[in-house]
Enzyme design. Structure first.
Site, PDB file in Angstrom:
ATOM      1  N   TYR A 143      96.763  80.348  14.043  1.00 27.49           N
ATOM      2  CA  TYR A 143      98.068  80.958  14.346  1.00 27.49           C
ATOM      3  C   TYR A 143      99.161  81.520  13.614  1.00 27.49           C
ATOM      4  CZ  TYR A 143      97.608  75.842  15.848  1.00 27.49           C
ATOM      5  OH  TYR A 143      97.292  74.576  16.587  1.00 27.49           O
ATOM      6  N   LYS A 199      84.541  75.087   9.944  1.00 34.35           N
ATOM      7  CA  LYS A 199      83.120  75.286  10.786  1.00 34.35           C
ATOM      8  C   LYS A 199      83.143  76.140  10.688  1.00 34.35           C
ATOM      9  CE  LYS A 199      83.005  74.431  15.034  1.00 34.35           C
ATOM     10  NZ  LYS A 199      81.923  72.573  15.352  1.00 34.35           N
ATOM     11  N   ASP A 256      96.397  70.693  13.085  1.00 31.92           N
ATOM     12  CA  ASP A 256      96.927  70.525  14.112  1.00 31.92           C
ATOM     13  C   ASP A 256      96.976  69.381  14.544  1.00 31.92           C
ATOM     14  OD1 ASP A 256      98.865  70.965  15.762  1.00 31.92           O
ATOM     15  OD2 ASP A 256      98.515  72.498  15.838  1.00 31.92           O
ATOM     16  N   ASP A 260      97.033  64.865  14.315  1.00 35.62           N
ATOM     17  CA  ASP A 260      97.749  64.513  16.161  1.00 35.62           C
ATOM     18  C   ASP A 260      96.558  62.900  16.067  1.00 35.62           C
ATOM     19  OD1 ASP A 260      99.524  64.911  15.924  1.00 35.62           O
ATOM     20  OD2 ASP A 260      99.093  66.476  18.525  1.00 35.62           O
TER      21      ASP A 260
END
Ligand code: NAD
Length: 374
Positions: A143, A199, A256, A260
């Site tokens: 981000y 990952k 993120d 959620d």
């Protein structure tokens, strides 16, 4: 002995002022019934601050926040500010607050209260007793990484670029928060456990993340258990068998998504608290996960429990008042067990109440605890 604490309260927009009124009620009750006392600075953030100061977070407000032990925030945003310049939008105030206070770790518990077990979309036996904590890196990764942008390739095609980048110090500092929390959550019979997710199979930043977490664990936290999992597998495991997790630590992007997904295991937005922390000893910001809910603002329908639970997190993580935090969490549980519900969590055979009555019910539950202890 009196424990005095300084807080900044930022109610914000939409339902923010209504839900924060219930936190104030809890604070007033604590001052009359326990050894705690508070200095409260109340100020505006978001659209309310834009209307008052012309900016969504003024420098004066920011200074008050930095000088407090913790900041309790409601929520920001609303359609009336949709056409305001991007850098003056309510959300810009929140981003500035997080950035200026150097909050690099976002904590989101996913806790299933027995009384709300049917609100989850998963089977009760899968989510019963669920109590996990997701620690998301908040200020780095894709981000924020450079280069970024949209480039015109001149042949009718365009290219969008974002860069995933992490440095060791960023991985270590969020890792320390996660290991530390797992250590505190551990018991005599069960070590705290951290699942680090990335990952590493396809991303160099993931490989570095795994190596740095492993080294940090060996150097400083060998009393806590550590395992690694690929983030995509973690998403599956959260739905298959969420109780296998204790603390999950992961980067900004995966965090993120995973936080959620984990939040929805609990079934209700109005119940979800969060904390954003920086270096130890610096103030954290505590806020519900939900937004300003303009559709129900001013109607007495908002569930204040996520904000009250965020205040409980502030007591635990910034004010070192663990016992009081537990008392508030137990009061929430007690109220739910009595079948008292705001409309968002209403169920058969329960009693629907307003925001204000939910706050009163919480106070009633805390009164009972005090009487029992006397
Ligand atoms: P939202 O979370 O405000 O609302 C989504 C739905 O959940 C709505 O139907 C709302 O009524 C309900 N809801 C949310 N909180 C509730 C509560 N405590 N009790 C009962 N019901 C509740 O999300 P949205 O509608 O997408 O966004 C509304 C505004 O909030 C937007 O301006 C958005 O930018 C902002 N927002 C702010 C934050 C924040 O302050 N951290 C987070 C998300 C969205």
């Amino acid at each position: 002995m009196s424990n005095h604490h300084t807080l900044t309260i930022l109610p914000g927009d939409g339902i923010g002022p209504e839900i924060m009124a219930e936190v104030r009620k809890v604070i007033t009750w604590l001052e009359s019934n326990t050894a705690l006392s508070f200095t409260l600075h109340e100020d505006d953030i978001g659209g309310a601050a834009y209307d008052r100061y012309g900016v969504p977070l003024s420098d004066e407000t920011l200074e008050k926040c930095k000088a407090s032990e913790a900041v309790i925030m409601g929520s920001v945003g609303g359609p009336q500010w949709d056409n305001v310049d991007y850098d003056k939008r309510p959300e810009a105030g929140l981003l500035k607050l997080r950035k200026e206070m150097e909050l690099f770790a976002n904590l989101r518990p996913a806790l299933v209260f027995d009384a709300l077990i049917d609100a989850s979309t998963l089977k009760p036996e899968i989510v019963k007793g669920l109590d996990i904590l997701i620690v998301r890196e908040l200020t780095g990764g894709v981000y924020f990484g450079q280069p970024r942008g949209i480039e015109d390739l001149g042949n009718g095609q365009r290219r969008g670029v974002n860069t995933q980048v992490y440095e060791t110090y960023e991985i270590e500092r969020v890792g320390r928060v996660a290991f530390d929390l797992a250590r505190k959550r551990g018991t005599k019979d069960k070590k705290g456990h951290v699942m680090s997710c990335e990952k590493a199979n396809v991303m160099e930043s993931g490989k570095l993340w795994r190596e740095d977490m492993t080294a940090l664990h060996a150097a400083e936290f060998s009393d806590v258990a550590l395992d690694h999992m690929y983030a995509d597998n973690c998403a599956m495991q959260l739905l298959r068998n969420p109780s296998q997790f204790d603390v999950i630590v992961t980067d900004n992007l995966f965090g993120d998504l995973l936080s959620d997904a984990a939040a929805m295991l609990t079934g209700s937005l109005g119940m979800l608290p969060s904390a954003s922390l920086g270096e130890t000893g610096k103030p954290g910001v505590y806020e519900p996960v939900h937004g300003s809910a303009p559709d129900i603002a001013g109607q007495g329908k908002a569930n204040p429990l996520a904000t009250v639970l965020s205040f409980a997190m502030a007591l635990r993580y910034s004010l070192n008042e663990d016992e009081t935090a537990t008392m508030i969490e137990n009061a929430v549980q007690n109220v739910l067990e009595q079948g008292i519900r705001t409309p968002d969590i209403m169920a058969v055979d329960c009693t629907e109440v307003t925001t204000d009555s939910m706050g009163n019910a919480l106070i009633g539950a805390m009164e009972k605890t005090i009487k029992r202890a006397a």
